[in-house]
Motif scaffolding. Structure first.
Motif, short mmCIF file in Angstrom:
data_model
loop_
_atom_site.label_atom_id
_atom_site.label_comp_id
_atom_site.label_asym_id
_atom_site.label_seq_id
_atom_site.Cartn_x
_atom_site.Cartn_y
_atom_site.Cartn_z
N ILE A 149 0.82 -1.21 0.00
CA ILE A 149 0.00 0.00 0.00
C ILE A 149 0.86 1.26 0.00
N LEU A 150 0.34 2.30 -0.68
CA LEU A 150 1.05 3.59 -0.66
C LEU A 150 0.89 4.22 0.72
N THR A 151 -0.34 4.20 1.24
CA THR A 151 -0.55 4.66 2.62
C THR A 151 -1.64 3.83 3.27
N GLY A 152 -1.43 3.52 4.54
CA GLY A 152 -2.43 2.75 5.30
C GLY A 152 -3.17 3.65 6.26
N GLU A 153 -3.71 3.04 7.32
CA GLU A 153 -4.43 3.78 8.35
C GLU A 153 -3.44 4.42 9.30
N LEU A 154 -3.79 5.62 9.76
CA LEU A 154 -2.99 6.28 10.79
C LEU A 154 -3.42 5.73 12.15
N THR A 155 -2.45 5.36 12.98
CA THR A 155 -2.81 4.92 14.33
C THR A 155 -2.02 5.75 15.34
#
Ligand SMILES: *[C@@H]1O[C@H](CO)[C@@H](O)[C@H](O)[C@H]1NC(C)=O
Length: 277
Positions: A149-155
């Motif tokens: 993925i280029l960007t996932g979820e922010l945690t």
């Protein structure tokens, strides 16, 4: 005609080039700014910033609930957040009072990296009240490698504010930009395999052309050394038959020794015991 074609190409390109230049100038104002004047910035940090470029438009949100408190965090990679004001790169919005606190600014960016991660730090956030000696807030975003993925979820991982100073907000984000470049060197085995395959191709194509054009062969005869490969095929088939067919249908005959004359009689002998008595 030719010149005219060129001219129209130049004309159609010009607005696009101008537009690109204008957008570059417009976005240039609110980008990640590293420590030091332009020519004194760390080369390493500049290189890392370039690696982040594909995700410059990424905007991540995460909501954190703790006891009675609920906060929304908004993070942007090297772009100003509209809700946060000048140079805000990471903001916290109180779920009840809607109060906006800047926890990191893009004009005080620091970047460091390891094998499969990049750590983006924004300093210069709003001052703490009672905590952490009233210093400016700081946030760190750990970008870890995920090739898919280029960007996932922010945690959100930690809000550290019990220290006397050097407090921080720590976040995590998965992205392919943090991945090390794939090793594209071919192994010795694959080089040999490719060489072998090329030689076989040259042999078949070259032989085919020779048989067809020089010898004047037709049909299957056009394949190089057709008779030889045909014999070879038969030999291999025989060998395979001998090796793979390990269970003869009639076991005792196998012990008698194999001679051509016996083999020709075999089918009849084999059938004998099948006959009803
Ligand atoms: C970063 O921007 C903020 C807000 O505009 C400003 O107060 C601060 O002085 C700036 N920091 C640096 C290092 O320029």
């Amino acid at each position: 005609m030719f010149l005219g074609g060129r001219m129209s190409l130049a004309h159609s390109c010009l607005p696009a080039v101008l537009l690109a230049l204008m957008t570059a100038a417009a976005t240039g104002a609110n980008e990640c700014d590293l420590l030091g004047d332009k020519e004194k910035e760390s080369k390493r940090e500049i290189a890392l910033l370039q690696r982040l470029e594909p995700i410059f438009n990424y905007s991540g949100k995460v909501t954190v609930q703790r006891n009675q408190e609920k906060y929304l965090y908004i993070f942007q990679v090297c772009r100003e957040i509209p809700e946060g004001g000048t140079n805000s790169g990471l903001v916290q919005i109180d779920g009840v009072t809607r109060k906006t606190t800047v926890v990191g600014r893009i004009n005080e960016t620091h970047i460091t990296s390891g094998t499969d991660w990049i750590m983006l730090t924004y300093k210069g956030g709003d001052n703490y009240g009672n905590h952490c000696g009233g210093e400016k807030r700081k946030s760190m975003v750990m970008i870890t490698c995920n090739r898919k993925i280029l960007t996932g979820e922010l945690t959100m991982l930690v809000e550290e504010r019990e220290k006397e100073e050097e407090c921080f907000y720590l976040f995590e984000l998965e992205s392919s930009v943090a991945c090390p470049p794939l090793d594209s060197h071919l192994s010795v085995g694959s080089i040999l395999l490719i060489t072998f395959a090329s030689l076989v191709a040259v042999y078949i194509i070259g032989g085919f052309l020779y048989q067809r054009l020089v010898v004047g062969a037709k049909g299957m005869e056009q394949f190089p050394h057709f008779a030889f490969w045909q014999d070879m095929g038969n030999l291999v088939a025989d060998g395979c038959d001998f090796v793979c067919r390990s269970k003869p249908r009639n076991v005792p005959t196998a012990y008698r020794g194999v001679g051509d004359d016996q083999l020709s009689e075999e089918p009849e002998e084999r059938d004998d015991h099948l006959l009803p008595m």
